[in-house]
Design a protein around this motif. Structure first.
Motif, PDB file in Angstrom:
ATOM      1  N   PHE A  39       9.119  -1.150  15.290  1.00  0.00           N
ATOM      2  CA  PHE A  39       7.767  -0.781  15.711  1.00  0.00           C
ATOM      3  C   PHE A  39       7.179  -1.874  16.618  1.00  0.00           C
ATOM      4  O   PHE A  39       6.509  -1.586  17.619  1.00  0.00           O
ATOM      5  CB  PHE A  39       6.880  -0.574  14.477  1.00  0.00           C
ATOM      6  N   PHE A  40       7.466  -3.128  16.266  1.00  0.00           N
ATOM      7  CA  PHE A  40       7.021  -4.241  17.105  1.00  0.00           C
ATOM      8  C   PHE A  40       7.663  -4.150  18.500  1.00  0.00           C
ATOM      9  O   PHE A  40       6.977  -4.289  19.517  1.00  0.00           O
ATOM     10  CB  PHE A  40       7.380  -5.567  16.433  1.00  0.00           C
ATOM     11  N   LEU A  57      -5.520   3.189   8.081  1.00  0.00           N
ATOM     12  CA  LEU A  57      -5.870   2.044   8.918  1.00  0.00           C
ATOM     13  C   LEU A  57      -6.045   2.515  10.351  1.00  0.00           C
ATOM     14  O   LEU A  57      -5.303   3.370  10.823  1.00  0.00           O
ATOM     15  CB  LEU A  57      -4.748   0.996   8.861  1.00  0.00           C
ATOM     16  N   ALA A  60       8.252 -13.674  15.506  1.00  0.00           N
ATOM     17  CA  ALA A  60       9.114 -13.104  16.544  1.00  0.00           C
ATOM     18  C   ALA A  60      10.114 -14.134  17.062  1.00  0.00           C
ATOM     19  O   ALA A  60      11.292 -13.822  17.250  1.00  0.00           O
ATOM     20  CB  ALA A  60       8.254 -12.571  17.690  1.00  0.00           C
ATOM     21  N   LEU A  92      -1.982 -12.560  15.899  1.00  0.00           N
ATOM     22  CA  LEU A  92      -1.080 -12.637  17.054  1.00  0.00           C
ATOM     23  C   LEU A  92      -0.242 -13.910  17.012  1.00  0.00           C
ATOM     24  O   LEU A  92       0.959 -13.894  17.279  1.00  0.00           O
ATOM     25  CB  LEU A  92      -1.887 -12.602  18.359  1.00  0.00           C
ATOM     26  N   THR A 125      -1.142  -6.533  24.355  1.00  0.00           N
ATOM     27  CA  THR A 125      -0.529  -7.802  24.741  1.00  0.00           C
ATOM     28  C   THR A 125       0.802  -7.549  25.452  1.00  0.00           C
ATOM     29  O   THR A 125       1.670  -6.867  24.907  1.00  0.00           O
ATOM     30  CB  THR A 125      -0.291  -8.661  23.492  1.00  0.00           C
ATOM     31  N   TRP A 170      -2.731  -2.073  20.821  1.00  0.00           N
ATOM     32  CA  TRP A 170      -1.901  -3.201  21.278  1.00  0.00           C
ATOM     33  C   TRP A 170      -2.037  -3.364  22.780  1.00  0.00           C
ATOM     34  O   TRP A 170      -1.682  -2.468  23.528  1.00  0.00           O
ATOM     35  CB  TRP A 170      -0.437  -2.962  20.892  1.00  0.00           C
ATOM     36  N   GLN A 174       1.421  -4.768   6.578  1.00  0.00           N
ATOM     37  CA  GLN A 174       0.703  -3.491   6.478  1.00  0.00           C
ATOM     38  C   GLN A 174       0.733  -2.732   7.786  1.00  0.00           C
ATOM     39  O   GLN A 174       0.841  -1.518   7.818  1.00  0.00           O
ATOM     40  CB  GLN A 174      -0.762  -3.764   6.135  1.00  0.00           C
ATOM     41  N   ARG A 175       0.628  -3.503   8.874  1.00  0.00           N
ATOM     42  CA  ARG A 175       0.602  -2.907  10.195  1.00  0.00           C
ATOM     43  C   ARG A 175       1.985  -2.482  10.671  1.00  0.00           C
ATOM     44  O   ARG A 175       2.138  -1.933  11.751  1.00  0.00           O
ATOM     45  CB  ARG A 175       0.028  -3.922  11.197  1.00  0.00           C
ATOM     46  N   LYS A 180       5.940  -1.519  20.496  1.00  0.00           N
ATOM     47  CA  LYS A 180       4.623  -1.929  20.988  1.00  0.00           C
ATOM     48  C   LYS A 180       4.759  -2.886  22.168  1.00  0.00           C
ATOM     49  O   LYS A 180       3.961  -2.864  23.095  1.00  0.00           O
ATOM     50  CB  LYS A 180       3.831  -2.620  19.855  1.00  0.00           C
ATOM     51  N   PHE A 231       2.406 -12.556  25.270  1.00  0.00           N
ATOM     52  CA  PHE A 231       2.892 -12.853  23.931  1.00  0.00           C
ATOM     53  C   PHE A 231       3.658 -14.184  23.931  1.00  0.00           C
ATOM     54  O   PHE A 231       3.483 -15.019  23.044  1.00  0.00           O
ATOM     55  CB  PHE A 231       3.791 -11.709  23.446  1.00  0.00           C
ATOM     56  N   TYR A 259      10.825 -13.291   6.710  1.00  0.00           N
ATOM     57  CA  TYR A 259      10.247 -12.196   7.480  1.00  0.00           C
ATOM     58  C   TYR A 259      10.863 -12.096   8.862  1.00  0.00           C
ATOM     59  O   TYR A 259      11.297 -13.093   9.442  1.00  0.00           O
ATOM     60  CB  TYR A 259       8.733 -12.388   7.617  1.00  0.00           C
ATOM     61  N   ALA A 280      -2.060   3.546   3.615  1.00  0.00           N
ATOM     62  CA  ALA A 280      -1.858   2.729   4.797  1.00  0.00           C
ATOM     63  C   ALA A 280      -2.164   3.537   6.062  1.00  0.00           C
ATOM     64  O   ALA A 280      -2.596   2.993   7.081  1.00  0.00           O
ATOM     65  CB  ALA A 280      -0.427   2.206   4.851  1.00  0.00           C
ATOM     66  N   LEU A 340       2.354 -13.582  14.351  1.00  0.00           N
ATOM     67  CA  LEU A 340       3.386 -12.657  14.826  1.00  0.00           C
ATOM     68  C   LEU A 340       4.319 -13.356  15.812  1.00  0.00           C
ATOM     69  O   LEU A 340       5.540 -13.153  15.791  1.00  0.00           O
ATOM     70  CB  LEU A 340       2.708 -11.439  15.475  1.00  0.00           C
ATOM     71  N   LEU A 397      -3.290   0.956  15.650  1.00  0.00           N
ATOM     72  CA  LEU A 397      -3.201  -0.348  16.301  1.00  0.00           C
ATOM     73  C   LEU A 397      -3.413  -0.223  17.810  1.00  0.00           C
ATOM     74  O   LEU A 397      -2.782   0.592  18.470  1.00  0.00           O
ATOM     75  CB  LEU A 397      -1.824  -0.953  16.013  1.00  0.00           C
ATOM     76  N   ILE A 423       1.289 -17.026  24.028  1.00  0.00           N
ATOM     77  CA  ILE A 423       0.734 -17.318  22.696  1.00  0.00           C
ATOM     78  C   ILE A 423       1.735 -18.140  21.889  1.00  0.00           C
ATOM     79  O   ILE A 423       1.391 -19.147  21.269  1.00  0.00           O
ATOM     80  CB  ILE A 423       0.402 -16.003  21.946  1.00  0.00           C
ATOM     81  N   LEU A 472       4.340  -4.369  11.693  1.00  0.00           N
ATOM     82  CA  LEU A 472       4.868  -5.185  12.791  1.00  0.00           C
ATOM     83  C   LEU A 472       5.950  -6.148  12.309  1.00  0.00           C
ATOM     84  O   LEU A 472       6.834  -6.521  13.075  1.00  0.00           O
ATOM     85  CB  LEU A 472       3.722  -5.972  13.451  1.00  0.00           C
ATOM     86  N   LEU A 518       0.842  -1.199   0.000  1.00  0.00           N
ATOM     87  CA  LEU A 518       0.000   0.000   0.000  1.00  0.00           C
ATOM     88  C   LEU A 518       0.874   1.245   0.000  1.00  0.00           C
ATOM     89  O   LEU A 518       1.930   1.267   0.622  1.00  0.00           O
ATOM     90  CB  LEU A 518      -0.866   0.019   1.262  1.00  0.00           C
ATOM     91  N   ASP A 542      -5.013  -6.517  -2.599  1.00  0.00           N
ATOM     92  CA  ASP A 542      -3.943  -7.506  -2.680  1.00  0.00           C
ATOM     93  C   ASP A 542      -4.497  -8.921  -2.615  1.00  0.00           C
ATOM     94  O   ASP A 542      -3.776  -9.888  -2.437  1.00  0.00           O
ATOM     95  CB  ASP A 542      -2.876  -7.278  -1.612  1.00  0.00           C
ATOM     96  N   ARG A 593       0.329 -10.538   5.240  1.00  0.00           N
ATOM     97  CA  ARG A 593       0.121  -9.238   4.590  1.00  0.00           C
ATOM     98  C   ARG A 593      -0.354  -8.195   5.588  1.00  0.00           C
ATOM     99  O   ARG A 593       0.119  -7.061   5.607  1.00  0.00           O
ATOM    100  CB  ARG A 593      -0.907  -9.384   3.463  1.00  0.00           C
TER     101      ARG A 593
END
Lengths: 309, 204, 204
Positions: free
Chosen positions: C173-174, A152, C123, C116, A159, A157, C150-151, C177, A164, C168, A149, C119, A155, A167, C153, A144, B30, C146
């Motif tokens: 940014f991740f 959007l 990670a 999640l 977690t 967040w 886009q986000r 967060k 994490f 990847y 973008a 991700l 976010l 998960i 992360l 994008l 996409d 995707r």
């Protein structure tokens, strides 16, 4: 698929199967049928059957980890062939007792299965062609623009690192429930081994008196046992401890023991009847990934019917 | 959504109108996008979007739709395809050799013979359990089924009420890969399958 | 390459010729491409590619270049832009509101469970390909990957030397967060988790 393996097992008389694309026992069976230009709907499958058994044996001898060592596959094909052999003995249209009916149905079922497999194999080729043609059109899938973008929703967040990690842990833990279903639809009935049946036959015949096949299977109890006992008979004949006589086509089959003094025992059969159990840990050749074994690891010559379903 | 927003953007005031707006959306999508999604974003009737899409498809293929134009339209280097998954812009098939070098995520690996056969059984027999696929193919199919699920071509649909077995079916991604609008467009299996009635009878 | 192949594809025999071939590349290239790259791929002089690019840009903008056409060409919904990095097809900027509405539709502020989990795989296993993530999660992850890109992360790191698959990894940014300074600060997950070795095995 297994490029490191030789193109074919030795000693199979130049019999060539598409091993690179090997896709299962029906595949081998079909290519044998094609090689002999046999009509799949005809019963004349004796040659094919024998070659197939040789093929299985040769594979085993070279210690191949290929598909046929997969226990379940071997069982299905062995049962298929047994029934094909058994069905060949039956006269068309002569259905006098329950067993005949059962065998006729088994034969039809097997042909139906092979035909069905053949059909799916053919449409699989069509699907492949279609997907390959389609894959020459590459879809547009581009990142994008930043300004787009940016719309959007921001976010949200929530977690924590600990959540994490939790998960991650759950994702990496194998899911226990997943392969719960065991594909046994095609396996049916109790285990009957060629070895055991051969031993029973040897016992019944050891006095040297000729007996009819009908008598020999009188106590068999199930169609499956009759079929397996018949294969045992063939194996013993191959070992030259039996004499078989048949006065006329489709007539009574008379069996006489000639193995006195040869030291023959039924244990010999288990050695060359296609040992399937020791390769139970072989990887699934179908897709290159490990497959959990849905089927119990069988004894060497145990045969489970695929026909009595 | 407020009443004002329901009027949507004034597309006629924009250069190229609805036609160009649909194109603009196709450019950022996409994955395949349905006429409903486009209609929702543009706040125009689905039927108009459908008309525009059909016209664009013809136009890209070099089939002129402009009544004021006598010349011959050349096909564009891209085409608009409609599959069961939706509409999507693709490079024209003939240019695959020159285009593939510019696409990072190139062609996906081909399916093995075993995977193709299993996919065929699922496609024609869905919903179908692994046990039944095994019975048809004569081999254990657990590994192959897993691969097909991973590749997004088949998915778990539901559980069989009686046996509790997981039933599988194909995905819209499969339709996209096949380039077809629905399962009805699969090649006919009947000619390959003599006596299918009998087989159905014997199954299970 | 054989001498014959060096002549390149016979573009004139293909529908739309050089113009369409250039369009095909521009339409699916996932990053800007220069006229030199296009010329090399098509085995035509850079000057011809330059001419085609100029003509396409004008055409997309609704400036007719066909001498036999008197009518007014409507601008398309996309435009060809040239930056230092090269040429790329974008949605026409006037349609930004429409495109934004489409992109934002159905997007939520929070990540889905599937996102999640994906991700988490990236990670803890980076650099990692989509195929491998699929194998670990047991489902097709293309759409989710995707979304995560886009986000902002995760991002494409490099290509796997052997398979050519895009690998990847997570972004700064991740880390922001998560509130951590580096990946080392991610909590340990039991290193001997049963199945991790097996998962390696599933790789394609």
């Amino acid at each position: 698929m297994h490029p490191e393996e030789p193109p074919g097992p030795p000693g199979t008389g130049g019999f060539a199967v598409q091993l690179e694309d090997f896709a299962g026992p029906f595949e081998v069976l079909l290519s044998l049928i094609a090689k002999h230009e046999l009509d799949i709907t005809r019963i004349a499958l004796a040659t094919v059957t024998d070659e197939f058994l040789q093929y299985v044996r040769a594979l085993h001898e070279i210690g191949s980890t290929r598909a046929l060592d997969e226990a379940s596959e071997f069982l299905v094909v062995a049962a298929t062939l047994l029934d094909l052999k058994a069905a060949r003995l039956l006269p068309r249209g002569e259905v006098e007792d329950e067993e005949d009916v059962a065998l006729l149905e088994a034969r039809d079922l097997l042909f139906a299965r092979l035909l069905q497999y053949k059909a799916f194999k053919e449409v699989a080729v069509l699907l492949d062609e279609r997907m390959r043609a389609e894959s020459t059109r590459l879809p547009r899938s581009v990142p994008l623009d930043p300004e787009v973008a940016a719309v959007l929703p921001e976010l949200d967040w929530r977690t924590t690192p600990q959540q994490f990690a939790e998960i991650a842990r759950s994702v990496f833990t194998p899911r226990p429930g997943a392969p719960a279903e065991v594909g046994v639809d095609h396996l049916h009935g109790t285990a009957v081994t060629v070895r055991d049946e051969a031993e029973i036959l040897a016992g019944l015949l050891e006095d040297g008196a000729p007996r009819s096949f009908r008598v020999l299977v009188a106590d068999a109890g199930s169609t499956l046992a009759v079929v397996v006992r018949f294969l045992a008979l063939l194996e013993m004949y191959r070992d030259a401890v039996l004499e078989l006589a048949q006065e006329q086509p489709l007539g009574e089959l008379t069996v006489r023991w000639t193995g006195a003094g040869t030291g023959w025992t039924a244990d010999r059969l288990s050695e060359d009847a296609g040992d399937a159990g020791d390769a139970a840990d072989a990887a699934d050749p179908a897709d290159g990934g490990p497959a959990p074994h849905a089927h119990p690891s069988p004894d060497a010559a145990r045969l489970v019917s695929g026909a009595s379903a | 959504m407020s009443p004002a927003a329901e009027d949507g953007p004034d597309l006629e005031a924009l250069p190229g109108g609805v036609r160009a707006a649909v194109e603009a959306i196709l450019m950022v999508a996409d994955e395949p996008v349905s006429e409903y999604e486009i209609a929702a974003a543009l706040v125009v009737p689905v039927a108009s979007v459908q008309r525009v899409l059909d016209r664009l498809r013809a136009e890209y293929d070099g089939v002129g739709t402009d009544p004021g134009y006598d010349g011959t339209l050349a096909p564009r280097g891209f085409e608009l395809r409609s599959t069961g998954a939706g509409w999507r812009i693709h490079s024209r098939s003939e240019f695959a050799p020159v285009v593939s070098a510019f696409v990072a995520e190139g062609q996906t690996a081909r399916l093995s013979q075993a995977a193709l056969e299993t996919l065929a059984v699922v496609a024609y027999r869905q919903p179908v359990s692994r046990g039944r696929i095994s019975a048809i193919r004569g081999v254990n199919v657990d590994g192959v089924v897993r691969t097909l699920v991973q590749r997004g071509l088949i998915r778990e649909l539901e559980r069989d009420g009686e046996s509790g077995a997981v039933l599988y079916g194909t995905t819209t991604f499969f339709l996209e890969k096949m380039g077809i609008g629905s399962l009805d467009e699969l090649p006919d299996i009947a000619p390959h399958l003599p006596g299918i009635d009998q087989i159905d009878h014997y199954e299970d």
